[in-house]
Design an enzyme around this catalytic site. Structure first.
Site, short mmCIF file in Angstrom:
data_model
loop_
_atom_site.label_atom_id
_atom_site.label_comp_id
_atom_site.label_asym_id
_atom_site.label_seq_id
_atom_site.Cartn_x
_atom_site.Cartn_y
_atom_site.Cartn_z
N GLU A 251 -9.43 -1.49 6.45
CA GLU A 251 -8.13 -1.75 6.88
C GLU A 251 -8.42 -1.94 8.48
O GLU A 251 -8.04 -2.96 9.29
CB GLU A 251 -6.98 -0.81 6.62
CG GLU A 251 -5.35 -1.06 7.24
CD GLU A 251 -4.65 0.07 7.10
OE1 GLU A 251 -4.96 1.09 6.30
OE2 GLU A 251 -3.34 0.01 7.41
N SER B 238 1.67 6.60 2.51
CA SER B 238 2.49 7.59 3.25
C SER B 238 3.60 8.17 2.41
O SER B 238 4.26 7.57 1.48
CB SER B 238 3.04 7.12 4.50
OG SER B 238 2.00 6.57 5.32
N SER C 295 4.97 -1.26 3.74
CA SER C 295 5.01 -2.69 4.47
C SER C 295 5.24 -3.54 3.21
O SER C 295 4.27 -3.44 2.23
CB SER C 295 4.09 -3.09 5.26
OG SER C 295 3.94 -1.89 6.34
N GLN D 128 0.96 -1.33 0.07
CA GLN D 128 -0.08 0.08 0.15
C GLN D 128 0.92 1.20 -0.01
O GLN D 128 1.58 1.48 0.81
CB GLN D 128 -0.89 0.05 1.26
CG GLN D 128 -1.72 1.11 1.36
CD GLN D 128 -2.32 1.20 2.82
OE1 GLN D 128 -1.75 0.40 3.76
NE2 GLN D 128 -3.29 1.84 3.22
N GLY D 129 0.91 1.98 -1.14
CA GLY D 129 1.61 3.35 -1.03
C GLY D 129 0.87 4.51 -0.80
O GLY D 129 0.34 5.19 -1.93
N GLU E 161 -3.37 9.57 18.09
CA GLU E 161 -3.89 11.14 18.27
C GLU E 161 -4.91 11.22 17.09
O GLU E 161 -5.86 11.83 17.28
CB GLU E 161 -2.59 12.25 18.14
CG GLU E 161 -1.78 12.06 19.18
CD GLU E 161 -0.68 11.12 19.20
OE1 GLU E 161 -0.64 10.52 18.47
OE2 GLU E 161 -0.21 10.70 20.50
C1 LIG Z 1 4.90 -0.85 11.08
C2 LIG Z 1 4.43 0.40 10.09
C3 LIG Z 1 3.94 0.06 8.85
C4 LIG Z 1 3.36 0.94 8.08
N1 LIG Z 1 3.00 0.52 6.78
C5 LIG Z 1 2.90 1.46 5.89
C6 LIG Z 1 2.33 1.03 4.40
O1 LIG Z 1 2.12 -0.14 4.43
N2 LIG Z 1 2.03 2.03 3.60
C7 LIG Z 1 1.92 3.20 3.96
O2 LIG Z 1 1.55 4.22 3.00
N3 LIG Z 1 2.18 3.59 5.03
C8 LIG Z 1 2.62 2.58 6.14
N4 LIG Z 1 2.83 3.28 7.28
C9 LIG Z 1 2.78 4.70 7.59
C10 LIG Z 1 1.78 5.19 8.45
O3 LIG Z 1 0.61 5.10 8.01
C11 LIG Z 1 2.13 6.50 9.01
O4 LIG Z 1 3.42 6.37 9.79
C12 LIG Z 1 1.07 7.30 10.04
O5 LIG Z 1 -0.13 7.44 9.15
C13 LIG Z 1 1.54 8.45 10.68
O6 LIG Z 1 2.30 9.12 9.84
P1 LIG Z 1 3.85 9.80 9.89
O7 LIG Z 1 4.48 8.76 10.22
O8 LIG Z 1 4.07 10.64 8.75
O9 LIG Z 1 3.65 10.83 11.27
P2 LIG Z 1 3.08 12.41 11.14
O10 LIG Z 1 1.72 12.49 10.44
O11 LIG Z 1 4.12 13.07 10.83
O12 LIG Z 1 2.89 12.43 12.87
C14 LIG Z 1 3.82 12.90 13.91
C15 LIG Z 1 3.19 12.98 15.14
O13 LIG Z 1 2.25 14.24 14.90
C16 LIG Z 1 1.06 13.70 15.55
N5 LIG Z 1 -0.09 14.37 14.76
C17 LIG Z 1 -0.01 14.66 13.33
N6 LIG Z 1 -1.24 15.50 13.15
C18 LIG Z 1 -1.82 15.52 14.23
C19 LIG Z 1 -3.16 16.10 14.43
N7 LIG Z 1 -3.90 16.70 13.52
N8 LIG Z 1 -3.62 16.10 15.63
C20 LIG Z 1 -2.94 15.52 16.69
N9 LIG Z 1 -1.83 14.89 16.56
C21 LIG Z 1 -1.10 15.03 15.17
C22 LIG Z 1 0.71 12.16 15.37
O14 LIG Z 1 0.02 11.60 15.98
C23 LIG Z 1 2.21 11.76 15.43
O15 LIG Z 1 2.47 11.65 16.90
C24 LIG Z 1 3.41 2.29 8.29
C25 LIG Z 1 3.47 2.77 9.74
C26 LIG Z 1 4.27 1.98 10.79
C27 LIG Z 1 4.59 2.37 11.68
#
Ligand SMILES: Cc1cc2nc3c(=O)[nH]c(=O)nc-3n(C[C@H](O)[C@H](O)[C@H](O)COP(=O)(O)OP(=O)(O)OC[C@H]3O[C@@H](n4cnc5c(N)ncnc54)[C@H](O)[C@@H]3O)c2cc1C
Length: 397
Positions: free
Chosen positions: A248, A133, A165, A130-131, A381
């Site tokens: 999901e 992020s 992933s 799934q692409g 969050e």
């Molecule tokens: C093990 C694992 C597998 C994954 N697999 C996939 C995958 O297959 N495909 C894919 O596309 N993605 C995948 N992801 C990515 C995942 O969807 C993102 O990590 C997630 O959506 C959070 O985005 P970010 O890491 O950019 O954090 P950010 O969005 O940058 O957030 C950083 C922090 O800020 C907080 N925050 C952000 N916005 C707000 C708000 N409006 N209010 C309050 N707090 C806020 C968040 O809660 C977090 O604590 C995976 C992640 C993990 C850990």
């Protein structure tokens, strides 16, 4: 909510149990690290295991017959998931194909896409990723920048995805891209099916805190994608993405609820075997109190998941309520594994490979791995925001 099993469902459970008892490889049940996708031998084994399940009629149980499934009820799918967890069966390697790509193609895909992709999802001939992020777009997914420009009968894709992933073993990717940069951010997105072997796709694994590298960075450099691979309408990708996220969350919660219950049973067993101050730690009043709280939470998780299943069974599409299950599951799992570390004390810090580890380092591994649970598939969050605004109807913060 009435989840009393009918006699037919009880019979179905017995059928699952006897098939799994006969087919789950014995040596697998003793393996501690079941989700590592970095070892070629293990990947080959998991692929063949999904094929064995498929041949036995157990993959895509609730998918309609015309899509290659068994048209079983969603409840039967849940029963099967529970029995898989109970039997400590190897997981389905094409989990993202089964819970994300397949259902999305069934709802939004063309007839040609259904013919082309669905059966290979079931047999694990094609693994999916799934692409969504990107380095600058996670929670605020709609701000994503990877672009797809229409050029005749093809899209040309440029940009970068992250945390992808299964990307290193996937043949297909459900990719969310920006097809119109000039409109409001939610309105210019589209969903594409991208062949991961296409020229211009580069995958770089990322190592996690556990030492494994299950997810990846994926780079797209002038990747040509046939227009026929558009899922749904052009610039309607946000609608497709919402379907994906709802499926999901519903499926993840129902899959993981049973696993959490099993982890709890194992934790209680470990606590009984671990001596603290000269007696089993289950006789320590503070530990007992904390274990009781986790037991209660796991029970709440089961009931909350069942409530979502009931809603789905009555014909409703998965809604924002699925966020409650995902939030509660991920936080409960973290408490559970942190509790294991507390019970084991300093010994809990020994990771796999050391001869002094408890249960071959299982608890340390799960403790570290569970840090990702409150991030993947929506952070805690963000889920709290969704629950506040879309379930409880509170004003936007
Ligand atoms: C093990 C694992 C597998 C994954 N697999 C996939 C995958 O297959 N495909 C894919 O596309 N993605 C995948 N992801 C990515 C995942 O969807 C993102 O990590 C997630 O959506 C959070 O985005 P970010 O890491 O950019 O954090 P950010 O969005 O940058 O957030 C950083 C922090 O800020 C907080 N925050 C952000 N916005 C707000 C708000 N409006 N209010 C309050 N707090 C806020 C968040 O809660 C977090 O604590 C995976 C992640 C993990 C850990």
């Amino acid at each position: 909510m009435d989840l009393t099993l009918t006699p037919a469902e009880e019979e179905f459970r017995a059928e699952c149990q006897s098939w799994l008892d006969a087919h789950v490889p014995r040596e697998w049940r003793n393996l501690v690290f079941r989700e590592s996708l970095t070892n070629a031998e293990e990947i080959a084994f998991l692929t063949s295991w999904q094929r064995t399940l498929y041949d036995g009629g157990w993959v895509g149980l609730a998918w309609p017959r015309e899509c290659g499934g068994r048209s079983a009820t969603f409840m039967e799918q849940i029963i099967f998931n529970q029995e898989m967890a109970r039997a400590k069966a190897p997981p389905l390697i094409n989990v993202l194909g089964l819970i994300i790509a397949g259902p999305t193609i069934m709802v939004h895909g063309s007839e040609e896409q259904k013919r082309r992709y669905l059966s290979k999802i079931l047999t694990a001939e094609e693994i999916w990723c799934q692409g969504f992020s990107e380095p600058n777009s996670g929670s605020d997914l709609a701000s994503l920048a990877t672009s797809a420009t229409l050029d005749g009968d093809e899209f040309v894709v440029n940009g970068q995805k992250i945390w992808n992933s299964y990307g290193h073993i996937a043949q297909q990717c459900l990719l969310l891209v920006r097809t119109d940069p000039h409109v409001e951010k939610h309105k210019g997105l589209s969903a594409l099916i991208v062949d991961m072997q296409s020229p211009g796709v580069a995958v770089k694994p990322l190592r996690q805190i556990t030492g494994d590298a299950e997810f990846n960075e994926v780079f797209f450099d002038n990747v040509h994608v046939p227009r026929a691979n558009l899922v749904g309408e052009i610039n309607d990708g946000w609608n497709v993405a919402i379907t994906i996220l709802m499926f999901e969350r519903l499926n993840t919660a129902s899959l993981l609820e049973s696993q959490t219950k099993i982890a709890l049973d194992e934790l209680i067993d470990t606590a009984r075997r671990t001596v603290r101050n000269g007696r089993p730690s289950t006789e320590d009043p503070l530990i007992r109190q904390k274990l009781a709280q986790i037991y209660i939470d796991v029970e709440i998780l089961r009931l909350s998941t069942y409530r979502s299943i009931t809603r789905f069974r009555s014909g409703q599409r998965p809604g924002p309520e699925g966020s409650i299950d995902k939030l509660f599951w991920s936080e409960t799992a973290q408490h559970l594994f942190a509790m294991a570390m507390e019970i084991l004390g300093a010994q809990g810090q020994l990771v796999k490979g050391s001869k002094w580890t408890v249960d071959s380092g299982y608890w340390a591994y799960q403790f570290l791995r569970s840090r990702a649970d409150t991030i993947a598939g929506g952070t805690s969050e963000i889920l709290r925001n969704i629950i506040g605004e879309r379930v409880l109807g509170l004003p936007k913060g």
